[in-house]
Design an enzyme around this catalytic site. Structure first.
Site, PDB file in Angstrom:
ATOM      1  N   TYR A  90       0.835  -1.209   0.000  1.00  0.00           N
ATOM      2  CA  TYR A  90       0.000   0.000   0.000  1.00  0.00           C
ATOM      3  C   TYR A  90       0.860   1.246   0.000  1.00  0.00           C
ATOM      4  CZ  TYR A  90       0.783   1.027   5.006  1.00  0.00           C
ATOM      5  OH  TYR A  90       1.335   1.349   6.215  1.00  0.00           O
ATOM      6  N   LYS A 109       6.559  -1.882   1.927  1.00  0.00           N
ATOM      7  CA  LYS A 109       5.347  -1.307   2.539  1.00  0.00           C
ATOM      8  C   LYS A 109       4.184  -2.275   2.392  1.00  0.00           C
ATOM      9  CE  LYS A 109       3.125   3.176   3.261  1.00  0.00           C
ATOM     10  NZ  LYS A 109       3.289   3.206   4.714  1.00  0.00           N
ATOM     11  N   GLU A 136      11.448   2.615  14.440  1.00  0.00           N
ATOM     12  CA  GLU A 136      10.616   3.700  13.903  1.00  0.00           C
ATOM     13  C   GLU A 136       9.302   3.723  14.645  1.00  0.00           C
ATOM     14  OE1 GLU A 136       9.595   2.879   9.758  1.00  0.00           O
ATOM     15  OE2 GLU A 136       9.686   0.731  10.153  1.00  0.00           O
ATOM     16  N   LEU A 161      10.923   1.257   7.243  1.00  0.00           N
ATOM     17  CA  LEU A 161      10.384   1.724   5.970  1.00  0.00           C
ATOM     18  C   LEU A 161      11.159   2.978   5.558  1.00  0.00           C
ATOM     19  CD1 LEU A 161       7.915   1.242   3.990  1.00  0.00           C
ATOM     20  CD2 LEU A 161       6.940   3.260   5.090  1.00  0.00           C
TER      21      LEU A 161
HETATM   22  N1  PDD Z   1       2.691   5.200   7.306  1.00  0.00           N
HETATM   23  N2  PDD Z   1       7.314   3.997   9.007  1.00  0.00           N
HETATM   24  C1  PDD Z   1       6.188   3.278   8.962  1.00  0.00           C
HETATM   25  C2  PDD Z   1       6.166   1.949   9.620  1.00  0.00           C
HETATM   26  C3  PDD Z   1       5.053   3.783   8.292  1.00  0.00           C
HETATM   27  O1  PDD Z   1       3.939   3.070   8.224  1.00  0.00           O
HETATM   28  C4  PDD Z   1       5.121   5.069   7.701  1.00  0.00           C
HETATM   29  C5  PDD Z   1       3.965   5.662   6.942  1.00  0.00           C
HETATM   30  C6  PDD Z   1       6.323   5.789   7.790  1.00  0.00           C
HETATM   31  C7  PDD Z   1       6.494   7.141   7.167  1.00  0.00           C
HETATM   32  O2  PDD Z   1       6.587   7.045   5.767  1.00  0.00           O
HETATM   33  P1  PDD Z   1       6.098   8.238   4.821  1.00  0.00           P
HETATM   34  O3  PDD Z   1       6.835   9.441   5.271  1.00  0.00           O
HETATM   35  O4  PDD Z   1       6.501   7.789   3.482  1.00  0.00           O
HETATM   36  O5  PDD Z   1       4.623   8.380   4.995  1.00  0.00           O
HETATM   37  C8  PDD Z   1       7.399   5.216   8.444  1.00  0.00           C
HETATM   38  C9  PDD Z   1       1.518   5.624   6.569  1.00  0.00           C
HETATM   39  C10 PDD Z   1       1.292   7.083   6.602  1.00  0.00           C
HETATM   40  C11 PDD Z   1       0.336   4.817   7.036  1.00  0.00           C
HETATM   41  O6  PDD Z   1       0.527   3.629   7.258  1.00  0.00           O
HETATM   42  O7  PDD Z   1      -0.763   5.356   7.162  1.00  0.00           O
END
Ligand code: PDD
Length: 286
Positions: free
Chosen positions: A33, A149, A181, A206
């Site tokens: 996703y 992801k 994270e 991620l």
């Molecule tokens: N989540 N780490 C994890 C485990 C995440 O699920 C996310 C993002 C990030 C940040 O990545 P980015 O800056 O590309 O959004 C780091 C999204 C927003 C979600 O699951 O809703």
């Protein structure tokens, strides 16, 4: 207005947006996703999200059912149909629905499923940007390919439930004494000597799109950035802490496990980086 979703080639009312119970995303979490922010009806840093989508699907040998250009068109049409000004576009691609529940990839030419929907969210004016959030820590019990992801998010669901029950805004996951994270965000600290520290990219986290943009924006302004692991003790001794994600941009962290960081208020660096990121997001959104 009834929200519109996209399911495998059709724009349909959200209530009618359905997939098979045999979809491998549903049965095996066999899917990927992405979440992109929308500001003033435009997609924020979307090319970065689609590049990561392409990498993620490649890592699990999943074929995208549409080109990245077509996916962008669909995202934009969904934003238009929903008259979405500020919020998020969620997209998910799975290995489709086979005739039976077999673990290996389907042999037949089963088409991947592509699903998208939008949600409204005023990220810029979120009250937590002013107050900051508390985070709690939990063991990182995820698999070893967190760079992908994947829609397999049970560990994050459980971590964020612990946070929610504790009244915290995020859970920081710990492995071997270091912060990997957040449950759905990247973790940062600002050290006593003004170095912005965030964990190096690897299979353990991620590769955040917001992380990447924030690092580049900070470096352009001659701010010092170090990509390395940090402990909770370091975070507690830091001047500031913050998280980044597509759904929060830059959000100050004021306490970890009930212990305050700095003076327990959002710090000037987090506040500045948030402003810089919002400016970048607005200027580059398409
Ligand atoms: N989540 N780490 C994890 C485990 C995440 O699920 C996310 C993002 C990030 C940040 O990545 P980015 O800056 O590309 O959004 C780091 C999204 C927003 C979600 O699951 O809703």
């Amino acid at each position: 207005m009834d929200p519109i979703a996209y399911v495998n080639g059709s724009f349909v009312p959200l209530a009618d947006a359905k997939i098979s119970v045999l979809d491998r995303g549903f049965l095996f979490a066999d899917g990927i996703y992405e979440v992109s922010a929308v500001l003033d009806g435009k997609l924020v840093d979307n090319a970065s999200h689609l590049a990561r989508l392409q990498r993620s699907v490649g890592e699990i040998k999943l074929r995208l059912p549409e080109t990245l250009d077509r996916i962008t068109e669909i995202q934009k049409e969904l934003i238009a149909r929903n008259k979405l000004e500020n919020g998020l576009v969620y997209l998910q691609v799975t290995r489709g629905a086979d005739k039976s529940r077999d673990f290996p990839f389907p042999k037949a030419d089963v088409k991947s499923s592509l699903v998208m929907f939008t949600s409204e969210k005023d990220i810029i004016n979120a009250p937590v940007a002013k107050t900051g959030i508390n985070v709690i820590t939990v063991p990182d019990i995820r698999w070893e390919r967190r760079d992908i992801k994947s829609v397999a998010l049970l560990a994050q669901v459980l971590a964020k439930q612990v946070a929610a029950e504790a009244g915290a805004g995020e859970a920081w996951m710990l492995q071997d004494g270091y912060v990997t994270e957040g449950g759905s965000s990247t973790a940062f600290i600002l050290t006593r000597d003004d170095v912005i520290v965030t964990r190096q990219n690897s299979n353990a986290i991620l590769p955040g799109c917001t992380r990447k943009a924030v690092i580049a924006l900070a470096q352009e302004r001659q701010l010092r950035v170090e990509e390395r692991s940090f402990t909770v003790a370091e975070a507690l001794a830091a001047k500031e802490a913050f998280i980044t994600s597509a759904s929060a941009f830059v959000q100050p962290v004021i306490a970890v496990d009930g212990k305050t960081i700095g003076d327990g208020k959002p710090g000037p660096m987090a506040t500045r980086l948030r402003e810089i990121y919002v400016e970048f997001a607005k200027a580059t959104a398409v």
